[in-house]
Write an enzyme that holds these catalytic residues in place. Structure first.
Site, PDB file in Angstrom:
ATOM      1  N   GLU A 205      37.257  54.578  42.335  1.00  0.00           N
ATOM      2  CA  GLU A 205      37.930  53.430  42.783  1.00  0.00           C
ATOM      3  C   GLU A 205      39.337  53.460  42.712  1.00  0.00           C
ATOM      4  OE1 GLU A 205      36.142  49.974  40.703  1.00  0.00           O
ATOM      5  OE2 GLU A 205      34.208  50.334  41.799  1.00  0.00           O
ATOM      6  N   LYS A 338      29.073  40.540  45.769  1.00  0.00           N
ATOM      7  CA  LYS A 338      29.007  41.681  46.582  1.00  0.00           C
ATOM      8  C   LYS A 338      27.898  41.529  47.421  1.00  0.00           C
ATOM      9  CE  LYS A 338      29.933  44.567  42.463  1.00  0.00           C
ATOM     10  NZ  LYS A 338      29.178  45.549  41.357  1.00  0.00           N
TER      11      LYS A 338
END
Length: 430
Positions: A205, A338
């Site tokens: 990330e 999400k």
């Protein structure tokens, strides 16, 4: 004119070099929407199913040609002729076609790709930005970013147990300033780590992934970087953790290998968090307990829920049914959202609505396997979520979401709202 005339899916690559799905939806008017689906590394047991081919001779078994075929051969046939503006109807039609609890027949990746591409096509049809189309006239709040600048756990090949150490530039006056502060701290952190002889390679990330002496040292170097960049920890910048503790949990015990006492009961782990919260300006802890340790979650919420944001990710998996159970039992005070955990835009919006009504904060989140798709940036503004979690300050798969938010802030101009510390509205004021 918003009738769907064609739906087409293809296999593309995500930010980890694994296949994922991209879907295009075409309308009678010539309008079009394209969406790519993300993929997670640490996943909740009750997430909707991401359909993979399992053919070891191709992409190590991770191909998504079955999901592509499900879109092109099954879903397309059913939704062609429907109005793209009928988001709920289209999502419901796909759920009926699948007919399973976790979308295991067609695949949540197939269903989500179509769901998001439909919304984008409808927005294109009516000439609106995606955030305006989904959220309407009141979509105006830019989110406070949670920026993951040190990676550990399942997101990095290092010895750090906690999966994400994040900064939140809560003292910024607008989103653009928050982004600048985050970038300056990111560069300062690189310099701090280099100075200590640590590796400055980045994880999935975009955060740094050094081997550190302890989990606490990660917090120490971040505090040093915040100060080096000219900001005040606790005032300008707050800290957040994602422990992803389901990954650390086995046989009723949590194991943090990098701690002096690695084995911990739920109570001892909460003691560990309480000590960190007392010592550092931590405002948020995500997945502090394992997803099936509801007793541990209850204790953590009772002990820390007035002081910090306690976020359920693997715990709730963006599922309204599971979230309702958590709300009823007084577990957590925030939900991570999400899109691919639940698999349709409609169900995602339902979960956000339920959380807000219960006084839970919402954090719109990426996955560790991302693409150049920026839907979640628009979604965060559409629902006035107040917070977004989309990685570090490098790697285009992360930065593209931040850049989209800059565009949205520009477009909203004087109407744009950025609330900084006020996003934690459900915490006891100190």
């Amino acid at each position: 004119m918003s009738q769907i005339t064609d739906v087409y899916a293809r296999e593309i690559l995500d930010s980890r070099g694994n296949p994922t799905l991209e879907v295009e939806v075409f309308l009678e008017s010539g309008a079009m929407g394209r969406a790519a689906v993300p993929s997670g590394a640490s996943t909740g047991e009750r997430e909707a199913l991401e359909l993979r081919d399992g053919d070891k001779g191709r992409y190590l078994g991770k191909g998504v040609l079955k999901a592509v075929a499900n879109v092109n051969d099954i879903i397309a046939e059913e939704v062609i002729g429907m109005e793209a503006t009928d988001q709920v109807g289209i999502d419901r039609k796909m759920l009926e076609l699948d007919g399973t609890e976790f979308k295991s027949k067609l695949g949540a990746n197939a269903i989500l790709g179509v769901s998001l591409a439909v919304a984008k096509a409808a927005a294109d049809e009516v000439g609106l930005s995606l955030y305006q189309y989904i959220g309407g006239a009141n979509a105006k709040e830019l989110p406070l970013p949670m920026m993951n600048i040190i990676n550990g756990g399942a997101h990095a090949d290092n010895n750090v147990d906690i999966q994400e150490f994040m900064i939140m530039p809560a003292g910024a006056k607008n989103f653009a300033e928050a982004l600048r502060m985050g970038a300056e701290i990111f560069h300062a952190l690189k310099s701090v780590l280099k100075g200590k002889g640590y590796n400055t390679a980045v994880g999935d990330e975009g955060g740094f992934a050094p081997n550190l002496k302890s989990n606490e040292e990660a917090l120490e170097v971040i505090i040093e970087a915040i100060q080096k960049a000219g900001f005040k920890p606790g005032e300008d910048v707050l800290l957040a953790l994602d422990v992803a503790s389901s990954e650390l949990f086995s046989d009723g015990v949590y194991t943090l290998e990098n701690e002096a006492q690695p084995k911990k009961t739920a109570d001892q782990l909460i003691d560990f968090y309480e000590n960190l919260v007392n010592k550092y300006p931590i405002i948020s802890i995500e997945d502090g307990m394992a997803e099936n340790d509801w007793e541990g979650w209850k204790k953590m919420t009772e002990r820390l829920g007035k002081r910090i944001q306690i976020v359920g990710d693997d715990l709730f998996v963006t599922n309204p049914k599971i979230l309702k159970e958590g709300i009823d039992k007084g577990i957590a005070n925030s939900i991570l959202i999400k899109l691919n955990q639940i698999g349709t835009l409609t169900e995602t919006l339902d979960a956000i609505e339920m959380a807000k009504r219960a006084g839970y904060t919402t954090v719109i989140s990426h996955r560790s396997g991302e693409t150049e798709d920026t839907t979640l940036a628009d979604l965060s503004v559409a629902v006035n979520a107040g917070q977004i979690k989309t990685g570090s300050l490098c790697r285009t798969d992360r930065v593209c979401k931040y850049n989209q938010l800059l565009r949205i802030e520009d477009e909203l101009d004087a109407v744009a709202l950025f609330r900084g510390k006020e996003v934690f509205y459900n915490l006891k004021k100190k």
